[in-house]
Design an enzyme around this catalytic site. Sequence first.
Site, PDB file in Angstrom:
ATOM      1  N   ASP A 238      12.607   9.461  -8.583  1.00  0.00           N
ATOM      2  CA  ASP A 238      12.062   8.962  -7.311  1.00  0.00           C
ATOM      3  C   ASP A 238      12.706   7.623  -6.965  1.00  0.00           C
ATOM      4  OD1 ASP A 238      10.512   9.111  -5.029  1.00  0.00           O
ATOM      5  OD2 ASP A 238       8.802   8.095  -5.924  1.00  0.00           O
TER       6      ASP A 238
ATOM      7  N   VAL B 215       0.870  -1.176   0.000  1.00  0.00           N
ATOM      8  CA  VAL B 215       0.000   0.000   0.000  1.00  0.00           C
ATOM      9  C   VAL B 215       0.902   1.220   0.000  1.00  0.00           C
ATOM     10  CG1 VAL B 215      -1.818   1.255   1.199  1.00  0.00           C
ATOM     11  CG2 VAL B 215      -1.786  -1.248   1.263  1.00  0.00           C
TER      12      VAL B 215
ATOM     13  N   VAL C 269      -2.758   0.965  -4.340  1.00  0.00           N
ATOM     14  CA  VAL C 269      -2.640  -0.341  -3.696  1.00  0.00           C
ATOM     15  C   VAL C 269      -2.228  -1.342  -4.765  1.00  0.00           C
ATOM     16  CG1 VAL C 269      -3.811  -2.089  -2.315  1.00  0.00           C
ATOM     17  CG2 VAL C 269      -4.467   0.311  -2.090  1.00  0.00           C
TER      18      VAL C 269
ATOM     19  N   PHE D   4      -0.478   6.674  -3.132  1.00  0.00           N
ATOM     20  CA  PHE D   4      -1.497   6.907  -4.143  1.00  0.00           C
ATOM     21  C   PHE D   4      -2.240   5.644  -4.568  1.00  0.00           C
ATOM     22  CE2 PHE D   4       1.788  10.146  -4.766  1.00  0.00           C
ATOM     23  CZ  PHE D   4       1.025  11.297  -4.625  1.00  0.00           C
TER      24      PHE D   4
ATOM     25  N   ASN E  34      11.210   1.617  -4.224  1.00  0.00           N
ATOM     26  CA  ASN E  34      10.958   1.496  -5.656  1.00  0.00           C
ATOM     27  C   ASN E  34      11.970   0.598  -6.361  1.00  0.00           C
ATOM     28  OD1 ASN E  34       8.804   3.256  -5.319  1.00  0.00           O
ATOM     29  ND2 ASN E  34      10.004   5.065  -5.865  1.00  0.00           N
TER      30      ASN E  34
END
EC number: 2.7.10.2
Length: 609
Positions: free
Chosen positions: A361, A247, A252, A250, A366
């Site tokens: 990012d 989660v 899920v 922005f 990530n």
Amino acid sequence: MAFRQSEHEMSVTSLDSSVELRSRSPSPQVFNPRKLRFADDDFDKDTPEGASPQHPLQQRPKLSSGEEQQLDSKIGKEGGDGDVSMSPPCQKVRALRLFSTPATPKTILQKSTTQCSNHLSAAAAAVNASRRSDDLFRLSERPRSLPLHNRKLPTQDTANVNPFTPDSLMAHNKKRCRTQFGRENLNLNVNAMQKYLLSDACDDDVTEEAGDSMREIHQQAPKRLALHDTNISRFKREFMQVNVIGVGEFGVVFQCVNRLDGCIYAIKKSKKPVAGSSFEKRALNEVWAHAVLGKHDNVVRYYSAWAEDDHMLIQNEFCDGGSLHARIQDHCLGEAELKIVLMHVIEGLRYIHSNDLVHMDLKPENIFSTMNPNAHKLVEVQPQQTKDDDGMDSVYEELRHSENLVTYKIGDLGHVTSVKEPYVEEGDCRYLPKEILHEDYSNLFKADIFSLGITLFEAAGGGPLPKNGPEWHNLRDGKVPILPSLSRDFNELIAQMMHPYPDKRPTSQSIFSHPILSAVDSKSKLQLGLELTVEKRKNEILMNKLREAKKQIKLLEQRVNLLAVTNNPDSLDGQRCLRSFTRRMRTPFSSHGKFDSISDRNKNVITNI
């Protein structure tokens, strides 16, 4: 009564004078005003041949009440269903009505529409005056209302334009004068609109040409499709949800199984409806970036995306190893594993930078890992005869029981932007350099290098990272602490990647070719064994192909020889003679290990030699 008659006579006299004035005035070449010729066609039909018909205002036929109702209904039909009639309801008032008579707002609006249609009809007649004279007379006598807002333009199939594709980037690079671009578009729009509006009074060729021009306008100026226009239902119909993977802020991420192919995918769904909101561009930006960059081994693979109930859904590759953030929560990574992370991530980052794009990012959340699904299969199919020769038995055994063969991939491309036309949305402040927070976007490539360097610093035990305060500034001012678990060269590389000046940070290519990431040092024993197994398997496949090729060549040679023999029968006899001669030459002497009765020149028989 006398007063009424005099008033009636005065009105008739005024009408006669107006008719005379119109008849005396020279007839212009333009269209005449609309005349009130009510039931004039029926009156002309009843007039005998040779007799001059009188004006309907001077002499009108006497109609019964039934005929009057039929006449009114006929006039109403000519005016159109639902339209307010331009004619007064009474015959006497109809005869007295002039063009300057006041009217209701509805009739005024209808008159303006009629004038607009007359103007369009005049323009159409000016273009086709030589071929459509009859239509011009019809348009001038009974103009047809043409509401422009109800005109249906040709429907076109529309689609989004991905700004990250090479064609789009090349189109943005071409500089063009705004005034010139605007004039060309304006002229194209005006000409196409005129052709299209006059298509009713023109030939079919003109209509097709106008339609083609309108299509060119749609193709040259594409619009971005909103998510409302692309809503389809696929999630519950095509996928079976297994569990929730993660989660985020922005969205899920769900682990799902496709009902048709049975494979596992990761489907990211936005938390809130993004259609029409400020997050719509970010959602589309992530889809565009995945579609362009999802073709590398170190970038999370992209399959499809769609909008459902105003939510954005993205179907990506399922990474069964989880994120790097979850991996470093249990323990810090050693230098050997950090080298593998750096090598994989820098390869993916180099691929992104080669497309003139930046991630913006990059952080442990990530960076995802996936287990190599072919490691155990390759070990099982390894030929048994090679194991005794190469001395890799321990490596194969370790490969069978190993679960550390992972591949790291870059994901979450929602902040990807182009370096030529940057649209930067700030990511996590813990991993951003100072120049991005100061809105200095002159060197975005080096911003990704800083994010990767501080990510390695955190994974090696330098975390948790601060969000503000003196320690946050120290990390961005070049005061990077030395990590005791890493070697001196690795600490220096991290310090270079986190240099306060972007120009002094290394590029992705220089990091990829750094001595610390040499082919032997950066790979563990397990990875080397896996690569050796893969190469041996490739050699085995090539050897099988070579054997098959040799068999095919031999068959082709036999066919060629057979064709040559059948075409030349003389050569067949020569070959037979040659074969018989060679067969005689190859025949050995008949001896059983000893020479039996060989005579010499003196006729003496030598025996038992």
